[in-house]
Design an enzyme around this catalytic site. Sequence first.
Site, PDB file in Angstrom:
ATOM      1  N   LYS A 120       0.831  -1.204   0.000  1.00  0.00           N
ATOM      2  CA  LYS A 120       0.000   0.000   0.000  1.00  0.00           C
ATOM      3  C   LYS A 120       0.868   1.258   0.000  1.00  0.00           C
ATOM      4  CE  LYS A 120      -1.890   1.971   3.446  1.00  0.00           C
ATOM      5  NZ  LYS A 120      -2.566   2.244   4.701  1.00  0.00           N
ATOM      6  N   ASP A 138      -6.525   1.302   1.021  1.00  0.00           N
ATOM      7  CA  ASP A 138      -6.545   1.406   2.482  1.00  0.00           C
ATOM      8  C   ASP A 138      -7.937   1.001   2.962  1.00  0.00           C
ATOM      9  OD1 ASP A 138      -8.205   3.489   1.836  1.00  0.00           O
ATOM     10  OD2 ASP A 138      -7.204   4.962   3.094  1.00  0.00           O
TER      11      ASP A 138
END
Length: 229
Positions: A120, A138
């Site tokens: 991420k 997220d």
Amino acid sequence: MNRQQVFEFYSRLAEANPSPTTELEYADPFTLLVAVVLSAQATDVSVNLVTRDLFELAPTPASMVELGEDAVRDRIKSIGLFNTKAKNVIALSQALIRDHEGEVPQTREALELLPGVGRKTANVVLNTAFGQETFAVDTHIFRVGNRTGLAPGKTPLEVELKLDRVTPQPFRRDAHHWLILHGRYICKARLPLCWKCPVIDLCRYKPKTPPPKTVSPAVSAPNTLEPPA
Ligand code: SF4
């Protein structure tokens, strides 16, 4: 959602916010990378509060290493996981100096080898610092992707790969910012604000939140001057 609906979905988010960006404060790829590492399980606002001071003292990998782990820890102790994060910030700064001449690498593989950097974080840096069409999933994007039907998936990676497949131009580069901001401010976790949502007619989520009831002034403010009957 079919292709036309996906296009319409992004068009409306784009119309509401034509130039979206991260809410993290940064000056260059290195300070963005550090800010994103610090933002795990912390709000962008809380990260900005500590990085203003930190980046003034240590704006480069070399100055961060010189500042040292104890001083970094001291400056970031108001955010969660500060012990591990201080270690990672120093270790990743050392790795940048050792392996990349002090520069932030521009590939996912090289970024993911840095301490404290997962998929991420790598996606955020590739997108925001280097303009690549990546989708950093997220908690907000995971929720929005699943609720709306835009990119359903059981894991963040599934949602990311689905977003990569369905997101058309010209929205690919800014898609993850629009989706994060939509999840943070409209499609909230506990109570999505469906009544003010620009994509309400496209969204597959069934239990839409109705607008809050407005209480009539006559009911909410009884005339206390009147004696009881
Ligand atoms: S209609 Fe509600 S659930 Fe659907 S995207 Fe909008 S805020 Fe989220």
